[in-house]
Design a protein around this motif. Structure first.
Motif, PDB file in Angstrom:
ATOM      1  N   PHE A   1      57.421 -34.760  77.017  1.00 23.01           N
ATOM      2  CA  PHE A   1      57.944 -34.151  75.788  1.00 23.01           C
ATOM      3  C   PHE A   1      57.989 -35.176  74.658  1.00 23.01           C
ATOM      4  CE2 PHE A   1      60.152 -30.869  78.519  1.00 23.01           C
ATOM      5  CZ  PHE A   1      59.443 -29.796  78.018  1.00 23.01           C
ATOM      6  N   PHE A   2      58.436 -36.392  74.985  1.00 22.74           N
ATOM      7  CA  PHE A   2      58.508 -37.452  73.986  1.00 22.74           C
ATOM      8  C   PHE A   2      57.118 -37.763  73.428  1.00 22.74           C
ATOM      9  CE2 PHE A   2      58.336 -41.858  72.639  1.00 22.74           C
ATOM     10  CZ  PHE A   2      59.391 -41.901  71.729  1.00 22.74           C
ATOM     11  N   MET A   3      56.147 -37.883  74.304  1.00 22.43           N
ATOM     12  CA  MET A   3      54.793 -38.185  73.855  1.00 22.43           C
ATOM     13  C   MET A   3      54.224 -37.028  73.033  1.00 22.43           C
ATOM     14  SD  MET A   3      54.269 -41.234  74.555  1.00 22.43           S
ATOM     15  CE  MET A   3      52.636 -41.182  73.817  1.00 22.43           C
ATOM     16  N   SER A   4      54.551 -35.801  73.394  1.00 19.25           N
ATOM     17  CA  SER A   4      54.092 -34.651  72.606  1.00 19.25           C
ATOM     18  C   SER A   4      54.623 -34.742  71.183  1.00 19.25           C
ATOM     19  CB  SER A   4      54.540 -33.340  73.248  1.00 19.25           C
ATOM     20  OG  SER A   4      53.877 -33.135  74.465  1.00 19.25           O
ATOM     21  N   ARG A   5      55.888 -35.095  71.055  1.00 15.76           N
ATOM     22  CA  ARG A   5      56.475 -35.273  69.710  1.00 15.76           C
ATOM     23  C   ARG A   5      55.743 -36.381  68.954  1.00 15.76           C
ATOM     24  NH1 ARG A   5      62.324 -36.668  69.746  1.00 15.76           N
ATOM     25  NH2 ARG A   5      61.784 -37.059  67.615  1.00 15.76           N
ATOM     26  N   GLN A   6      55.442 -37.467  69.644  1.00 23.62           N
ATOM     27  CA  GLN A   6      54.744 -38.583  69.003  1.00 23.62           C
ATOM     28  C   GLN A   6      53.350 -38.161  68.565  1.00 23.62           C
ATOM     29  OE1 GLN A   6      55.096 -42.432  70.910  1.00 23.62           O
ATOM     30  NE2 GLN A   6      53.072 -43.053  70.163  1.00 23.62           N
TER      31      GLN A   6
ATOM     32  N   LYS B   1      47.574 -48.378  70.034  1.00 25.63           N
ATOM     33  CA  LYS B   1      47.960 -48.279  71.441  1.00 25.63           C
ATOM     34  C   LYS B   1      49.386 -48.812  71.601  1.00 25.63           C
ATOM     35  CE  LYS B   1      43.219 -48.649  73.137  1.00 25.63           C
ATOM     36  NZ  LYS B   1      42.664 -48.011  71.997  1.00 25.63           N
ATOM     37  N   THR B   2      50.339 -47.888  71.696  1.00 21.74           N
ATOM     38  CA  THR B   2      51.745 -48.289  71.753  1.00 21.74           C
ATOM     39  C   THR B   2      52.198 -48.563  73.183  1.00 21.74           C
ATOM     40  OG1 THR B   2      52.575 -46.027  71.981  1.00 21.74           O
ATOM     41  CG2 THR B   2      52.230 -46.841  69.728  1.00 21.74           C
ATOM     42  N   LYS B   3      53.234 -49.363  73.296  1.00 18.07           N
ATOM     43  CA  LYS B   3      53.838 -49.640  74.596  1.00 18.07           C
ATOM     44  C   LYS B   3      54.472 -48.371  75.158  1.00 18.07           C
ATOM     45  CE  LYS B   3      54.746 -54.498  73.689  1.00 18.07           C
ATOM     46  NZ  LYS B   3      55.751 -55.543  73.485  1.00 18.07           N
ATOM     47  N   THR B   4      54.975 -47.535  74.264  1.00 16.63           N
ATOM     48  CA  THR B   4      55.589 -46.275  74.696  1.00 16.63           C
ATOM     49  C   THR B   4      54.556 -45.390  75.377  1.00 16.63           C
ATOM     50  OG1 THR B   4      57.090 -46.403  72.808  1.00 16.63           O
ATOM     51  CG2 THR B   4      56.922 -44.280  73.909  1.00 16.63           C
ATOM     52  N   ALA B   5      53.373 -45.272  74.798  1.00 19.29           N
ATOM     53  CA  ALA B   5      52.310 -44.454  75.386  1.00 19.29           C
ATOM     54  C   ALA B   5      51.896 -45.018  76.744  1.00 19.29           C
ATOM     55  CB  ALA B   5      51.112 -44.381  74.447  1.00 19.29           C
ATOM     56  N   LEU B   6      51.768 -46.329  76.823  1.00 21.42           N
ATOM     57  CA  LEU B   6      51.406 -46.963  78.092  1.00 21.42           C
ATOM     58  C   LEU B   6      52.500 -46.741  79.138  1.00 21.42           C
ATOM     59  CD1 LEU B   6      49.379 -48.639  79.657  1.00 21.42           C
ATOM     60  CD2 LEU B   6      50.495 -50.698  78.770  1.00 21.42           C
ATOM     61  N   ALA B   7      53.757 -46.866  78.724  1.00 16.30           N
ATOM     62  CA  ALA B   7      54.874 -46.637  79.647  1.00 16.30           C
ATOM     63  C   ALA B   7      54.869 -45.203  80.169  1.00 16.30           C
ATOM     64  CB  ALA B   7      56.196 -46.942  78.959  1.00 16.30           C
ATOM     65  N   SER B   8      54.570 -44.257  79.308  1.00 18.94           N
ATOM     66  CA  SER B   8      54.522 -42.853  79.721  1.00 18.94           C
ATOM     67  C   SER B   8      53.420 -42.619  80.749  1.00 18.94           C
ATOM     68  CB  SER B   8      54.324 -41.946  78.508  1.00 18.94           C
ATOM     69  OG  SER B   8      54.337 -40.595  78.899  1.00 18.94           O
ATOM     70  N   ILE B   9      52.277 -43.250  80.547  1.00 17.20           N
ATOM     71  CA  ILE B   9      51.171 -43.139  81.512  1.00 17.20           C
ATOM     72  C   ILE B   9      51.587 -43.728  82.858  1.00 17.20           C
ATOM     73  CG2 ILE B   9      48.844 -43.965  82.058  1.00 17.20           C
ATOM     74  CD1 ILE B   9      48.302 -43.780  78.975  1.00 17.20           C
ATOM     75  N   ILE B  10      52.249 -44.869  82.823  1.00 20.42           N
ATOM     76  CA  ILE B  10      52.698 -45.515  84.061  1.00 20.42           C
ATOM     77  C   ILE B  10      53.740 -44.652  84.770  1.00 20.42           C
ATOM     78  CG2 ILE B  10      53.965 -47.517  84.976  1.00 20.42           C
ATOM     79  CD1 ILE B  10      52.487 -49.176  82.765  1.00 20.42           C
ATOM     80  N   ILE B  11      54.681 -44.091  84.012  1.00 21.26           N
ATOM     81  CA  ILE B  11      55.690 -43.204  84.597  1.00 21.26           C
ATOM     82  C   ILE B  11      55.021 -42.008  85.255  1.00 21.26           C
ATOM     83  CG2 ILE B  11      57.550 -41.573  84.024  1.00 21.26           C
ATOM     84  CD1 ILE B  11      58.457 -43.662  81.893  1.00 21.26           C
TER      85      ILE B  11
END
Length: 142
Positions: free
Chosen positions: A6-11, A118-128
């Motif tokens: 959901f967070f990434m969708s908002r981003q 390429k944000t750390k947030t996007a990478l973290a979401s992929i890892i999660i």
């Protein structure tokens, strides 16, 4: 993992990458619809109150925790349920992984590699997402 989706969708919407946001939301919606159908199939012979409770657990994303609790307590199959708790939980996990987690992860990976930022947030979401897929698939066979 749904919260990171959901967070990434908002981003993605904020960055003007609506197609990625809508793709993720479609996977979540399709998974939710199928989860609700599973709940209905499992509880259709039970009381309306029981069915409503199970639907609310599903809509509030609590169903996996409720199922895990029932499995940990080794609850017996109640009369009127269509399948065992183990079967319902297994089917739900397969739906979550195949219909939601894997497609949403692919969308996020494509978005990440095609993005200039390429944000750390996007990478973290992929890892999660990857960790969630690994965990859920390992619990399916348990």
């Amino acid at each position: 993992h749904r919260f990171s989706d959901f967070f990434m969708s908002r981003q993605y919407v904020a960055e003007g990458k609506d197609v990625y946001a809508y793709g993720i939301l479609v996977t979540i919606s399709a998974s939710m619809l199928l989860q609700l159908l599973i709940v209905y199939a499992q509880n259709k012979k039970m009381s309306g109150r029981r069915l409503l409770k199970e639907v609310l657990f599903t809509l509030l994303f609590l169903k996996p925790a409720v199922d895990a609790s029932r499995l940990a307590r080794n609850d017996e199959k109640e009369k009127g349920l269509s399948m065992t708790i183990e079967t319902e939980s297994g089917i739900s996990k397969v739906v979550e992984v195949v219909i939601e987690s894997i497609p949403a992860s692919i969308i996020q990976i494509v978005a990440f590699f095609t993005s200039k930022n390429k944000t750390k947030t996007a990478l973290a979401s992929i890892i999660i997402s990857a960790i969630t897929i690994a965990f859920v698939t390992s619990t399916i066979s348990y």
